[in-house]
Scaffold this motif. Sequence first.
Motif: not given
Length: 997
Positions: A89-93
């Motif tokens: 997974l890749e999470i961008t915030r």
Amino acid sequence: MRLHSLRLAAFGPFGGRQHIDFDRLAADGLFLLHGPTGAGKTSVLDAVCYALYGSVPGARQGQELRSDHAEQDTLTEVVLDFTLAGRRLEITRRPEQDRPKKRGTGLTREKAYSALRERDPATGGWRALSRSHQEIGIELRDLLVMSREEFCQVVLLPQGEFARFLRAGAEDRARLLGRLFDTRRFAAAEEHLDEQRRAALEQVRTGDERLLALAHRIQQAAGGPGGAELPAAGDPALAGAVLRLAAQARADARERLEIARLAAEAAEAAHHAARQGRDTAAALHTLQQRHRQARARQEALRERQPEREAARALLDRARAAAAVAPALDLYTEAEAEHRTARREETLARAGLPEDLAGAPAETLAGRERALRQESGTLAAARAAEDRAGRLAAEIEALDETVRRDGERLAADQEALARAEATRHRLGTALEAARQAGRDTERLEHLLAGERRRLRAAARRDALAEDADALAAAHTRAAREADTARAGWLDVRERRLAGLAAELAGRLRPGQPCAVCGSPEHPAPAPRSPGHVDREQEDAARQTLEQAEEHREELARRLAALRAEHAAAAEDAGNEPLPALTERVTALEQRLAAARAAAAGATAAEEDLARAEAGRTGLAARIEEGHRTAAGRASRRAALAAELAALQKELARARGDAPSVAERAARLEREAGLLAEAATAATRAEQTAARLKEADARLATAAYRAGFETPERAREALLPETGQRELADRLEQWSREEAEIRAVLGDLATVRAAAAPPADPEAAGAAADAALHRVRDTSAAHRAAADRCAELDRLSAEAAGAVRQLAPMRARGARIARLADLVRGRTADNLYRMRLETYVLAARLERVAAAAGDRLGAMSAGRYALTHTDVPVSRGRSGLGLRVLDAWTGRERDTATLSGGESFYVSLALALGLADVVAEEAGGQRLDSLFIDEGFGSLDEQTLDEVLDVLDGLREQERSVGIVSHVPDLRARIPARLEVVKGRRGSTLRQRAAPGAV
């Protein structure tokens, strides 16, 4: 969970963009995150926590995440690439933050942003999952199975929260362990048993309430509450009490039934005797009444004897006159018919001509036949007259249709002219729109070029201002460097001037001189005022180097800026920015107008197509109208010719009458009058003959019946009903006389008349009273029987309810005991431990055992972790942890450990927890572990032992990141991530272990 990479931008102390490759760092299993105090080591862990949970740990929540060192056009952003539950997974915030406006000057507030992607194992590409904060939070929460606080206790151990899991309360520890080991099924089993317990108790309670309701119904059926008070619902003795109540009620009811039966039988016997006495008195009274009535009737008949004789004579005369009645009726009928015929004849002859007023019936009939023959010859003329009327109506309707068609044709011709004008106008508009579309492409191309020049001009002017400012800064830096060089040269000259004194200061008695080699020093040079030593010279040289570096840096930046300005000037040309802006605005206005005009091309084509279709339809309708008008004109001419021929023929047929139909009607009326007169005359002649014949027959019948004249016979006549009445009266007198003789001759009646008078009313009253007693006792007997039947039915229902309730009560008791056992609410559960807590205690016991192995190595065999089931006040039992001190042989509370001891005990516990979680089939594997500070509290020997334990994690394909500024760790851990602090913010330097890819 395993981390692969982390990208930061404008986050915390990091003003620019930074990238961390955890795969390279963690290739050796152990890496160090180090740097000076305040550089931002903990901020790296904050970024990981922020990426996963949208907030930072502990007391740092609510603080501004954006870096004070960041440029305005650099957005604060965290991008984390990780593997969780077998998914990459890749999470961008990005937090809510201010950014420069895209148009104009100033800042605007940009909302928080989140995005989650997943790598497709088949293609290796990234697939977007969601951009919703809520959906992403739910997805990661389900995968992580830990809250942010629990994550900081198990995986990410930041400053101030390292030992929270070690010292956590039973409830907090149970909550974390329950999520890590997924013990929801055991909690669900507890809830299921509680639900089963509640359902079973509800079934028993419902059964008890039904038993109580049956008991109340039994008491009501038995005639009242009575008996002892029943136990309450839920009491096991309730069933026996209800059955005893039912048995007692049945016995009482049967006793009352027997009493009622005996009373009913006695009343029935008394009623039978009273009924016989009533019947005897009634019979005697009837016979006595018959005798008295017969005597009275006999006396009345004697008094009416003359009336009987007169009635008999009248009946005989009427029967004689009945023979003359048919002749009388025949004469009366013939006389009435003759009078009617004469009146009808007079009326029929009133409408005839004078020459036919007295003509016989045969003459009138002949004249009628002649008129009807003449009327028959006019039938064809009447049909022709009808045809002429229809032709005239059709011609009139045809003329009206031709008029309306002419008006419609004129209107269509005017509409056709308007349609031609509209088609021409729409064609012109369509051509203009198409030309505007061609102009739009040309203007778009031209505007794109002018916009590029405008952007280049804006950048050219901005770069010129920046270059001027940087040139001024470079000039100031050059002056500062020159000043620093002059200062360094001055300090160097002063030091060289006092170098002899500096060397003399190093001389020691008996030691050779470094210059001449003599061990004697008779006259060492003294230090002069303002002497400069080596440290001062080094400081001046360092100041010079820094000034030179700053000047060179500014020179490099100025050269790059001037090159960029030259490129922008080449793209923009020499035209001023306002002129370019005005030209772009004018082109945009022209393009907008052209697009608006071109946008109407489709509508114009559709309007033109509709106008063309309308014009074609009008032309076709006008042509069809001309053809229709020609056909109708031809039809009218044919109809007019046919009407003229018919009118000539009708003029001959109608004579002096207004029409043929009127002449035919006149002939029909005259023939009808003649027919009526002929018929009336014929009937009058016939009725006169019948009247004469009826008069002769009447005279003969009267004479034969014994009457002097027919009138005398008519007077003696009586209607048939009158004769029957007289005969019935005479017959009734005869029957009554016979009945009286029969009654007065009956022996029983004579004996009854001689007996004393009877009293039937008293006998009837006695019989009625006996009947009431029979009814009352019978009703009481039936009620007693019904009560017995109802009590039998209710008793059977109660027995059935008791049989059904017994297994439910036993099952409810078993389920309640089991539910209380798994909930820890019974003495059978020694530690009052819930089922979920029991399972978690077993897991915690394994965690303590796994942590104990490492803790023994870290503490040189002194400490070991033990699990305890001792309950705590107002909390769960079975989740306690104690520390066994081998030096004293006693267990200690974890709160008594020192800071360093708490650190490595907590570390051992975290590693043991990770081991047990990874071994669980449904557990979340923890491949990455971060430890923030705490190593500074360890002595050298303990530090070596802790690092040896951590170094052994390499064999388990697990990585541990140590955040510390302890210098000894740099020599022990080759893989390092250094945080470098500077005026423009911190930066990261990554160094992988030797041999890492």
